[in-house]
Design a protein around this motif. Structure first.
Motif, PDB file in Angstrom:
ATOM      1  N   ASP B  76      37.377  25.015  26.752  1.00 19.71           N
ATOM      2  CA  ASP B  76      37.946  23.664  26.817  1.00 19.71           C
ATOM      3  C   ASP B  76      37.045  22.735  26.024  1.00 19.71           C
ATOM      4  N   VAL B  77      37.581  22.132  24.975  1.00 18.09           N
ATOM      5  CA  VAL B  77      36.803  21.195  24.179  1.00 18.09           C
ATOM      6  C   VAL B  77      37.408  19.806  24.320  1.00 18.09           C
ATOM      7  N   GLU B  78      36.563  18.828  24.649  1.00 19.70           N
ATOM      8  CA  GLU B  78      37.025  17.443  24.778  1.00 19.70           C
ATOM      9  C   GLU B  78      36.135  16.543  23.926  1.00 19.70           C
ATOM     10  N   ILE B  79      36.765  15.701  23.114  1.00 24.23           N
ATOM     11  CA  ILE B  79      36.023  14.720  22.321  1.00 24.23           C
ATOM     12  C   ILE B  79      36.224  13.353  22.962  1.00 24.23           C
ATOM     13  N   ARG B  98      43.138  15.052  10.607  1.00 24.42           N
ATOM     14  CA  ARG B  98      42.323  16.072  11.286  1.00 24.42           C
ATOM     15  C   ARG B  98      42.394  15.907  12.803  1.00 24.42           C
ATOM     16  N   VAL B  99      42.513  14.652  13.269  1.00 27.61           N
ATOM     17  CA  VAL B  99      42.666  14.425  14.707  1.00 27.61           C
ATOM     18  C   VAL B  99      43.968  15.064  15.187  1.00 27.61           C
ATOM     19  N   ALA B 100      45.058  14.840  14.430  1.00 29.68           N
ATOM     20  CA  ALA B 100      46.354  15.428  14.800  1.00 29.68           C
ATOM     21  C   ALA B 100      46.260  16.941  14.844  1.00 29.68           C
ATOM     22  N   ASN B 101      45.569  17.506  13.839  1.00 30.55           N
ATOM     23  CA  ASN B 101      45.421  18.955  13.792  1.00 30.55           C
ATOM     24  C   ASN B 101      44.616  19.491  14.982  1.00 30.55           C
ATOM     25  N   ALA B 102      43.532  18.783  15.322  1.00 29.15           N
ATOM     26  CA  ALA B 102      42.711  19.218  16.463  1.00 29.15           C
ATOM     27  C   ALA B 102      43.523  19.166  17.757  1.00 29.15           C
ATOM     28  N   LEU B 103      44.333  18.092  17.921  1.00 27.09           N
ATOM     29  CA  LEU B 103      45.192  17.995  19.112  1.00 27.09           C
ATOM     30  C   LEU B 103      46.149  19.191  19.166  1.00 27.09           C
ATOM     31  N   ASP B 104      46.708  19.547  18.000  1.00 26.57           N
ATOM     32  CA  ASP B 104      47.587  20.724  17.924  1.00 26.57           C
ATOM     33  C   ASP B 104      46.873  22.003  18.358  1.00 26.57           C
ATOM     34  N   GLN B 105      45.579  22.064  18.053  1.00 31.96           N
ATOM     35  CA  GLN B 105      44.792  23.265  18.378  1.00 31.96           C
ATOM     36  C   GLN B 105      44.280  23.257  19.808  1.00 31.96           C
ATOM     37  N   GLY B 106      44.711  22.270  20.593  1.00 32.56           N
ATOM     38  CA  GLY B 106      44.329  22.275  22.011  1.00 32.56           C
ATOM     39  C   GLY B 106      43.054  21.530  22.346  1.00 32.56           C
ATOM     40  N   VAL B 107      42.485  20.812  21.360  1.00 29.02           N
ATOM     41  CA  VAL B 107      41.332  19.967  21.661  1.00 29.02           C
ATOM     42  C   VAL B 107      41.850  18.709  22.365  1.00 29.02           C
ATOM     43  N   LYS B 108      41.173  18.318  23.441  1.00 30.40           N
ATOM     44  CA  LYS B 108      41.523  17.079  24.135  1.00 30.40           C
ATOM     45  C   LYS B 108      40.706  15.950  23.500  1.00 30.40           C
ATOM     46  N   ILE B 130      46.808  11.013  21.711  1.00 30.22           N
ATOM     47  CA  ILE B 130      45.451  11.061  22.281  1.00 30.22           C
ATOM     48  C   ILE B 130      45.527  10.675  23.760  1.00 30.22           C
ATOM     49  N   GLY B 131      44.441  10.909  24.480  1.00 26.11           N
ATOM     50  CA  GLY B 131      44.351  10.503  25.878  1.00 26.11           C
ATOM     51  C   GLY B 131      43.489   9.256  26.029  1.00 26.11           C
ATOM     52  N   TYR B 132      43.443   8.723  27.236  1.00 25.47           N
ATOM     53  CA  TYR B 132      42.668   7.509  27.507  1.00 25.47           C
ATOM     54  C   TYR B 132      41.847   7.687  28.771  1.00 25.47           C
ATOM     55  N   VAL B 133      40.637   7.137  28.758  1.00 19.29           N
ATOM     56  CA  VAL B 133      39.800   7.146  29.967  1.00 19.29           C
ATOM     57  C   VAL B 133      39.288   5.722  30.186  1.00 19.29           C
ATOM     58  N   PRO B 134      39.087   5.315  31.442  1.00 20.94           N
ATOM     59  CA  PRO B 134      38.644   3.938  31.704  1.00 20.94           C
ATOM     60  C   PRO B 134      37.305   3.617  31.042  1.00 20.94           C
ATOM     61  N   ALA B 135      36.356   4.560  31.077  1.00 22.92           N
ATOM     62  CA  ALA B 135      35.026   4.329  30.490  1.00 22.92           C
ATOM     63  C   ALA B 135      34.518   5.632  29.899  1.00 22.92           C
ATOM     64  N   GLY B 136      34.251   5.620  28.585  1.00 20.34           N
ATOM     65  CA  GLY B 136      33.829   6.845  27.903  1.00 20.34           C
ATOM     66  C   GLY B 136      32.570   7.438  28.504  1.00 20.34           C
ATOM     67  N   VAL B 137      31.609   6.581  28.813  1.00 18.55           N
ATOM     68  CA  VAL B 137      30.318   7.063  29.296  1.00 18.55           C
ATOM     69  C   VAL B 137      30.458   7.734  30.670  1.00 18.55           C
ATOM     70  N   ILE B 138      31.381   7.235  31.470  1.00 21.84           N
ATOM     71  CA  ILE B 138      31.614   7.851  32.788  1.00 21.84           C
ATOM     72  C   ILE B 138      32.342   9.192  32.620  1.00 21.84           C
TER      73      ILE B 138
END
Lengths: 153, 153, 153
Positions: B76-79, B98-108, B130-138
């Motif tokens: 599982d890879v998440e950026i 490249r972001v679209a391609n990575a999403l296609d390859q299962g990268v979150k 893409i996905g969203y998180v309230p705070a990247g650092v958290i």
């Protein structure tokens, strides 16, 4: 029924149950101690770039971690400053006000004494109320081993 | 031989063995749960620089991790993108393809909503899927605590 | 007193105690194996910037870790070089002398073969005595899972 054997059996049951409960408790305690999520949340943030942008980002990360987790009572945040980042904590730092504010909010901020020695800096050259560690890189290592999450902005 | 004591002994042996096996199983399970190598490999990659070179490097790291470990089924890879790195996920990003391609390859790939708010960005300004998180650092903290290996390119 | 039941009780006590001691030993061993502080200290330092300043900082970090912990006998330090950082280990590297010195001091320094292939570099283009890994990012992941503290200067 044989009374002696009965008593022996009863005391054996008692000893076995106490031993098993003690052992279960020890196993769970050992597992908990190693669990990265045990207890209060902890975060160590590294600053090693000579870049006010990075200093502000580190301070944002600290503030966002506190906000997201409900304040300094719920998360220990420590900023470790070393190498080319040391200017963040010098008296004329562009981010001096924000450093003071973060210290007020319970963020721990420490300077690397190895770096200071290499640059002929003394504590008199540094912002007030910060802390000091002999070697920044060892502080980061030590804190990671104590369960601190490492963030390198 | 005393029949009652004999029966008691037999049932005591049975209880003791079952207890020991249960406890052994629980110990091993607790140890496994804490082991950093348990289960599927996991990697969280941070992007916090305003630098297309870094964005490409993060995407290379994700691809190389998948290739080396046999694909998205094994890792599982998440950026996590936050702070000055947010441009990587804006509609006009140099690395949009490249972001679209990575999403296609299962990268979150997730954007930090704290950062978006500070820059007046809405989901309509961002790349699709893409996905969203309230705070990247958290998010990075949480994933490290879940056994994700932290990579900061 | 019933002699058979007595013998049975004694052997049951013996079996129970041996089982409990074995189990306690296994629990403690499992807990130790997962402890991040078990055994020799270990640090993996990442170099992925095309910046001699960063290369020097990584080498300083390695040296300071060895000095603070009493030398190479007490800490395994590995520097993993990949992506835009690869110039640190090319034959004409500005930090070639310091790399040689660090290798002499027992620091392990490895180059990413993925990066080398992408840049048409062969081992003949690289500094002597360094090591090689198929993918830098996987090496860093693997070492973190083996208890290495991750430092990204």
């Amino acid at each position: 029924m044989n009374r002696t054997a009965d008593l022996r059996s009863r005391s054996l049951i008692r000893i076995t149950l106490i031993s098993l409960l003690t052992l279960a408790f020890l196993s769970i305690t050992a597992a908990e101690a190693n669990s990265p999520t045990a207890g209060k949340q902890k975060m160590v943030i590294q600053v090693s770039d000579n870049s006010p942008g990075k200093w502000n980002l580190a301070l944002n990360n600290a503030r966002n971690a506190q906000n997201a987790l409900g304040g300094a009572d719920n998360v220990d945040v420590e900023i470790v400053v070393y190498g080319p980042g040391i200017g963040m904590l010098e008296m004329d730092s562009e981010t001096g006000n924000r450093v003071a504010n973060a210290l007020d909010q319970g963020v721990k901020i420490v300077a690397c004494e190895n770096t200071m020695r290499a640059r002929d800096l003394t504590k008199g050259d540094m912002l007030p109320d910060i802390g000091y560690v002999p070697a920044g890189v060892i502080e980061i290592m030590k804190q990671q081993q104590q369960g601190y999450t490492y963030i390198r902005p």
